[in-house]
Design a protein around this motif. Structure first.
Motif, PDB file in Angstrom:
ATOM      1  N   ALA A 277     -12.247 -37.601 -44.608  1.00 60.11           N
ATOM      2  CA  ALA A 277     -13.555 -37.784 -45.262  1.00 60.11           C
ATOM      3  C   ALA A 277     -14.661 -37.503 -44.245  1.00 60.11           C
ATOM      4  N   ALA A 278     -15.814 -37.026 -44.722  1.00 59.45           N
ATOM      5  CA  ALA A 278     -16.952 -36.784 -43.824  1.00 59.45           C
ATOM      6  C   ALA A 278     -17.463 -38.128 -43.322  1.00 59.45           C
ATOM      7  N   VAL A 325      -5.945 -45.272 -41.996  1.00 61.39           N
ATOM      8  CA  VAL A 325      -6.465 -43.945 -42.328  1.00 61.39           C
ATOM      9  C   VAL A 325      -7.275 -43.397 -41.148  1.00 61.39           C
ATOM     10  N   GLU A 326      -6.831 -42.261 -40.597  1.00 63.35           N
ATOM     11  CA  GLU A 326      -7.605 -41.661 -39.505  1.00 63.35           C
ATOM     12  C   GLU A 326      -8.880 -41.036 -40.067  1.00 63.35           C
ATOM     13  N   PHE A 328     -10.375 -43.783 -38.905  1.00 64.98           N
ATOM     14  CA  PHE A 328     -10.890 -45.161 -38.887  1.00 64.98           C
ATOM     15  C   PHE A 328      -9.989 -46.113 -38.094  1.00 64.98           C
ATOM     16  N   ASP A 329      -9.094 -45.515 -37.301  1.00 65.37           N
ATOM     17  CA  ASP A 329      -8.197 -46.300 -36.448  1.00 65.37           C
ATOM     18  C   ASP A 329      -8.719 -46.395 -35.016  1.00 65.37           C
ATOM     19  N   ARG A 330      -9.798 -45.682 -34.736  1.00 69.34           N
ATOM     20  CA  ARG A 330     -10.189 -45.488 -33.335  1.00 69.34           C
ATOM     21  C   ARG A 330     -10.539 -46.778 -32.606  1.00 69.34           C
ATOM     22  N   ALA A 331     -11.364 -47.622 -33.225  1.00 67.17           N
ATOM     23  CA  ALA A 331     -11.790 -48.860 -32.555  1.00 67.17           C
ATOM     24  C   ALA A 331     -10.590 -49.743 -32.234  1.00 67.17           C
ATOM     25  N   THR A 332      -9.708 -49.914 -33.224  1.00 68.64           N
ATOM     26  CA  THR A 332      -8.520 -50.751 -33.031  1.00 68.64           C
ATOM     27  C   THR A 332      -7.648 -50.198 -31.906  1.00 68.64           C
ATOM     28  N   VAL A 333      -7.408 -48.894 -31.937  1.00 73.09           N
ATOM     29  CA  VAL A 333      -6.543 -48.253 -30.929  1.00 73.09           C
ATOM     30  C   VAL A 333      -7.143 -48.387 -29.526  1.00 73.09           C
ATOM     31  N   GLU A 334      -8.443 -48.124 -29.402  1.00 71.24           N
ATOM     32  CA  GLU A 334      -9.055 -48.170 -28.064  1.00 71.24           C
ATOM     33  C   GLU A 334      -9.069 -49.584 -27.490  1.00 71.24           C
TER      34      GLU A 334
END
Length: 397
Positions: A277-278, A325-326, A328-334
């Motif tokens: 998604a954009a 859903v990528e 939107f995983d970035r914050a959790t992963v980092e």
């Protein structure tokens, strides 16, 4: 742990050991699809078997509601336990009465036997004394290795400990020791990271944590409820507007307890939750009216990681965004990778738990690097809420 009898305190050779384990594993087409819970209890089974005990496994599977339901039989699970254990596991068609008595009577020292689903009997969930006595007839000793079922006072998780000498198994012992390091007697400063969709499911948790930790990071959908309560416009984001009063109360309690409450400063937003998604990254007070907050932004992640870098202990329950859903995983992963790195450097004790948390840490590839990851959903949450767990209390020496 001095409070509990562990396997170090007993002599089990030649004894019939009723070992409560959690074998409530996902099964598809008769095959176990995730053996994590089985892997956790194998060391206890093996140790008792090697010590010459007759190891009799008690477990529940699914929710048969006190009725015998062939679709919920533990029989297929016996093969999975056998595969993980690397030795034969017998099976009895019932957990009490003649089938259990005969199977137990035929055991040699070191043998392992799985009894049928304890929840096929109404007495299990009612913690019925007659049913508990019927279970106890087949054992000399009781060992509980199922922390994930410890928040329920059932016959096989609590009742048996009143009738037989009771011990914590190795998985239970590891869990209790990790929890003690997490919130019991933690090294300070302590930072809690709590995410997930809804505040409504975690009110007790958040209230308890404000009095126990130095900083409380709130992420995921539940952060939106706090932001909205503070007067921030969250657009079309998932938000429990009716809980604004509760969110305000938790913010007041945190302030009074001297607990820093960390909410998102920026966010990744999109008009729909789907891969590709954009998206755009906006300051938290600039969320477009037709968009949803789906992840914490880079400023927020930086702030969270600064707290992680300052902490001596972190407890983690729930993701910071819609991590399934990528992108939107970035914050959790980092944040998870930062906590893992600090843990590997020996600077942080990191304890995490809850189903979606375990999935998120696996997704980030760091579950192995945390000090302890609990596979117990409800029991882990109730422990974090500061509630006494019946299956644990009864094991206290």
């Amino acid at each position: 742990m001095s409070d509990f009898h562990t396997l170090d305190d007993g002599d089990f050779a030649g004894k019939r050991v009723l070992l409560r384990v959690d074998l409530n594993v996902p099964v598809k087409d008769g095959k176990v699809t995730d053996a994590t819970r089985i892997e956790r209890v194998v060391p206890t089974i093996r140790e008792l078997s090697d010590d010459g005990a007759k190891v009799i496994l008690l477990a529940h599977f699914d929710r048969p509601k006190g009725e015998r339901n062939p679709a919920m039989s533990l029989k297929p699970i016996a093969k999975a336990v056998e595969a993980e254990l690397g030795r034969k596991v017998g099976f009895a068609e019932d957990c009490i009465g003649e089938p259990a008595r005969e199977a137990v009577g035929a055991m040699a020292d070191g043998d392992v036997l799985l009894l049928e689903n304890t929840r096929f009997h109404k007495g299990e969930e009612k913690n019925d004394p007659d049913f508990t006595r019927a279970l106890a007839e087949n054992g000399d000793v009781y060992v509980n290795d199922a922390f994930s079922a410890a928040h329920r006072a059932h016959a096989s998780t609590e009742g048996l400990a009143h009738l037989l000498p009771a011990y914590a198994g190795r998985a239970m012992q590891a869990e209790l020791e990790a929890l003690e390091k997490g919130l019991g007697k933690p090294a300070k400063p302590v930072v809690a990271i709590v995410g997930g969709a809804k505040v409504s499911t975690k009110i007790d948790l958040l209230t308890n944590l404000t009095h126990k930790v130095d900083a409380l990071v709130i992420g995921g959908g539940m952060a939106n409820t706090f932001l909205a309560a503070r007067g921030t416009n969250v657009g079309k984001s998932l938000c429990e507007h009716d809980l604004a009063g509760t969110a305000k109360q938790i913010m007041i309690e945190a302030a009074e307890a001297g607990c820093a409450l960390i909410l998102p400063a920026d966010a990744v937003v999109a008009k729909e939750l789907k891969a590709g998604a954009a998206t755009e990254t906006v300051a938290i007070d600039h969320v477009p009216a037709d968009a949803m907050i789906l992840d914490a932004g880079p400023k927020t992640v930086k702030a969270v990681n600064q707290w992680i870098d300052r902490a001596a202990t972190i407890v983690w329950n729930g993701p910071l965004g819609a991590f399934e859903v990528e992108p939107f995983d970035r914050a959790t992963v980092e944040a998870a990778r930062d906590a893992a790195r600090r843990t590997k450097e020996g600077k942080l004790v990191s304890v995490a738990g809850g189903g979606d948390t375990v999935a998120a840490l696996n997704h980030a590839g760091v579950a192995e690097d945390f000090t302890y990851v609990s596979t117990a959903g409800g029991a882990f949450l109730e422990w974090m809420e500061g509630k006494a767990l019946p299956g644990v209390e009864v094991l206290k020496a």
